[in-house]
Design an enzyme around this catalytic site. Sequence first.
Site, PDB file in Angstrom:
ATOM      1  N   TYR A  57       0.833  -1.202   0.000  1.00  0.00           N
ATOM      2  CA  TYR A  57       0.000   0.000   0.000  1.00  0.00           C
ATOM      3  C   TYR A  57       0.869   1.253   0.000  1.00  0.00           C
ATOM      4  CZ  TYR A  57      -3.759   3.214   1.356  1.00  0.00           C
ATOM      5  OH  TYR A  57      -4.678   4.232   1.385  1.00  0.00           O
ATOM      6  N   LEU A  59       0.828   4.721   1.092  1.00  0.00           N
ATOM      7  CA  LEU A  59       0.027   5.521   2.027  1.00  0.00           C
ATOM      8  C   LEU A  59      -0.072   6.965   1.549  1.00  0.00           C
ATOM      9  CD1 LEU A  59      -1.225   4.673   4.724  1.00  0.00           C
ATOM     10  CD2 LEU A  59       0.838   5.485   5.848  1.00  0.00           C
ATOM     11  N   GLY A  62       4.413  12.228  -2.074  1.00  0.00           N
ATOM     12  CA  GLY A  62       4.451  13.662  -2.362  1.00  0.00           C
ATOM     13  C   GLY A  62       5.839  14.116  -2.741  1.00  0.00           C
ATOM     14  N   GLY A  71       9.815  13.872 -12.983  1.00  0.00           N
ATOM     15  CA  GLY A  71       9.834  12.414 -13.027  1.00  0.00           C
ATOM     16  C   GLY A  71      10.145  11.748 -11.692  1.00  0.00           C
ATOM     17  N   HIS A  96      -5.025   5.017  -2.429  1.00  0.00           N
ATOM     18  CA  HIS A  96      -6.230   5.833  -2.556  1.00  0.00           C
ATOM     19  C   HIS A  96      -5.826   7.251  -2.923  1.00  0.00           C
ATOM     20  CE1 HIS A  96      -7.702   2.611   0.165  1.00  0.00           C
ATOM     21  NE2 HIS A  96      -8.772   2.731  -0.591  1.00  0.00           N
TER      22      HIS A  96
HETATM   23  N1  ACO Z   1      -0.867  18.133 -14.032  1.00  0.00           N
HETATM   24  C1  ACO Z   1      -1.187  17.081 -14.798  1.00  0.00           C
HETATM   25  N2  ACO Z   1      -0.526  15.893 -14.771  1.00  0.00           N
HETATM   26  C2  ACO Z   1       0.503  15.791 -13.919  1.00  0.00           C
HETATM   27  C3  ACO Z   1       0.913  16.856 -13.083  1.00  0.00           C
HETATM   28  C4  ACO Z   1       0.183  18.070 -13.167  1.00  0.00           C
HETATM   29  N3  ACO Z   1       0.479  19.131 -12.424  1.00  0.00           N
HETATM   30  N4  ACO Z   1       1.960  16.444 -12.330  1.00  0.00           N
HETATM   31  C5  ACO Z   1       2.214  15.163 -12.676  1.00  0.00           C
HETATM   32  N5  ACO Z   1       1.342  14.775 -13.636  1.00  0.00           N
HETATM   33  C6  ACO Z   1       1.236  13.459 -14.262  1.00  0.00           C
HETATM   34  C7  ACO Z   1       1.605  13.519 -15.722  1.00  0.00           C
HETATM   35  O1  ACO Z   1       0.917  12.474 -16.375  1.00  0.00           O
HETATM   36  C8  ACO Z   1       3.102  13.243 -15.660  1.00  0.00           C
HETATM   37  O2  ACO Z   1       3.594  12.750 -16.859  1.00  0.00           O
HETATM   38  P1  ACO Z   1       4.186  13.792 -17.964  1.00  0.00           P
HETATM   39  O3  ACO Z   1       5.274  14.547 -17.259  1.00  0.00           O
HETATM   40  O4  ACO Z   1       4.688  12.888 -19.041  1.00  0.00           O
HETATM   41  O5  ACO Z   1       3.041  14.652 -18.350  1.00  0.00           O
HETATM   42  C9  ACO Z   1       3.167  12.166 -14.614  1.00  0.00           C
HETATM   43  O6  ACO Z   1       2.195  12.577 -13.649  1.00  0.00           O
HETATM   44  C10 ACO Z   1       4.536  11.975 -13.972  1.00  0.00           C
HETATM   45  O7  ACO Z   1       4.957  13.143 -13.324  1.00  0.00           O
HETATM   46  P2  ACO Z   1       6.169  13.157 -12.279  1.00  0.00           P
HETATM   47  O8  ACO Z   1       7.113  14.243 -12.685  1.00  0.00           O
HETATM   48  O9  ACO Z   1       6.732  11.784 -12.089  1.00  0.00           O
HETATM   49  O10 ACO Z   1       5.383  13.569 -10.944  1.00  0.00           O
HETATM   50  P3  ACO Z   1       5.907  14.543  -9.777  1.00  0.00           P
HETATM   51  O11 ACO Z   1       7.269  14.143  -9.328  1.00  0.00           O
HETATM   52  O12 ACO Z   1       5.719  15.946 -10.196  1.00  0.00           O
HETATM   53  O13 ACO Z   1       4.874  14.214  -8.592  1.00  0.00           O
HETATM   54  C11 ACO Z   1       2.738  14.357  -7.497  1.00  0.00           C
HETATM   55  C12 ACO Z   1       3.467  14.137  -8.839  1.00  0.00           C
HETATM   56  C13 ACO Z   1       3.235  13.334  -6.467  1.00  0.00           C
HETATM   57  C14 ACO Z   1       1.232  14.163  -7.725  1.00  0.00           C
HETATM   58  C15 ACO Z   1       3.047  15.821  -7.029  1.00  0.00           C
HETATM   59  O14 ACO Z   1       2.386  16.726  -7.861  1.00  0.00           O
HETATM   60  C16 ACO Z   1       2.669  16.095  -5.560  1.00  0.00           C
HETATM   61  O15 ACO Z   1       3.452  15.848  -4.642  1.00  0.00           O
HETATM   62  N6  ACO Z   1       1.453  16.636  -5.362  1.00  0.00           N
HETATM   63  C17 ACO Z   1       0.999  16.995  -4.000  1.00  0.00           C
HETATM   64  C18 ACO Z   1       0.762  15.766  -3.151  1.00  0.00           C
HETATM   65  C19 ACO Z   1      -0.165  14.782  -3.856  1.00  0.00           C
HETATM   66  O16 ACO Z   1      -1.189  15.143  -4.422  1.00  0.00           O
HETATM   67  N7  ACO Z   1       0.219  13.481  -3.794  1.00  0.00           N
HETATM   68  C20 ACO Z   1      -0.567  12.362  -4.335  1.00  0.00           C
HETATM   69  C21 ACO Z   1      -1.718  12.070  -3.431  1.00  0.00           C
HETATM   70  S1  ACO Z   1      -2.308  10.386  -3.568  1.00  0.00           S
HETATM   71  C22 ACO Z   1      -1.303   9.505  -2.489  1.00  0.00           C
HETATM   72  O17 ACO Z   1      -0.566  10.058  -1.743  1.00  0.00           O
HETATM   73  C23 ACO Z   1      -1.376   8.008  -2.514  1.00  0.00           C
END
Ligand code: ACO
Length: 148
Positions: A57, A59, A62, A71, A96
């Site tokens: 899982y 959890l 971020g 990436g 989730h």
């Molecule tokens: N808008 C749209 N798609 C996005 C975005 C965005 N702002 N950010 C990432 N993606 C998607 C795209 O498909 C992207 O692929 P692409 O670059 O080819 O378009 C793909 O994700 C991979 O992106 P990464 O660079 O690997 O992702 P990143 O390192 O930026 O982290 C994350 C993504 C974790 C969602 C980040 O934005 C974050 O920390 N957000 C705040 C916390 C959060 O929402 N965490 C997830 C909650 S669910 C859970 O914790 C289980």
Amino acid sequence: MVASKFSTKPKICYRPIRPSDLETLEHIHTKLFPIRESEIVDLLGYDSAKSDQTLVYILTLGVVDTYRKLGIASSLIKEVIKYASSISTCRAVYLHVISYNNPAIFLYKKMSFKCIRRLQGFYLINGQHYDSYLFMYYVMGDDLLAHH
Ligand code: ACO
């Protein structure tokens, strides 16, 4: 590393977390997620003691905002999948995500996670209920088996 946007993709290195990381990790976690660790653990319904199969899982996941879209999350998910694949009894990686979190939903779909179901009112944040999606990544091809 400098806290600014990179012109080229940085090399990402991993190491196990250390006790001295705890304060920083707690700080980042509190900033990114409106939910406490103890509350999240209560959300888990899976009783691993009742099954010889294992699930991994995620959890919370971020990335600090200045390091996003590089990436890093994809790379971390690949590491989790690699870890799950190394456990012979492991069937899937699951997580989730709150229903309005489109960046995360795009991320999981891109990483071949399948959306299994929508859970009504799964999260309770500041007195308000929000739906979540349950995403699964099948480690041993069970998604294919399930369709036969
Ligand atoms: N808008 C749209 N798609 C996005 C975005 C965005 N702002 N950010 C990432 N993606 C998607 C795209 O498909 C992207 O692929 P692409 O670059 O080819 O378009 C793909 O994700 C991979 O992106 P990464 O660079 O690997 O992702 P990143 O390192 O930026 O982290 C994350 C993504 C974790 C969602 C980040 O934005 C974050 O920390 N957000 C705040 C916390 C959060 O929402 N965490 C997830 C909650 S669910 C859970 O914790 C289980």
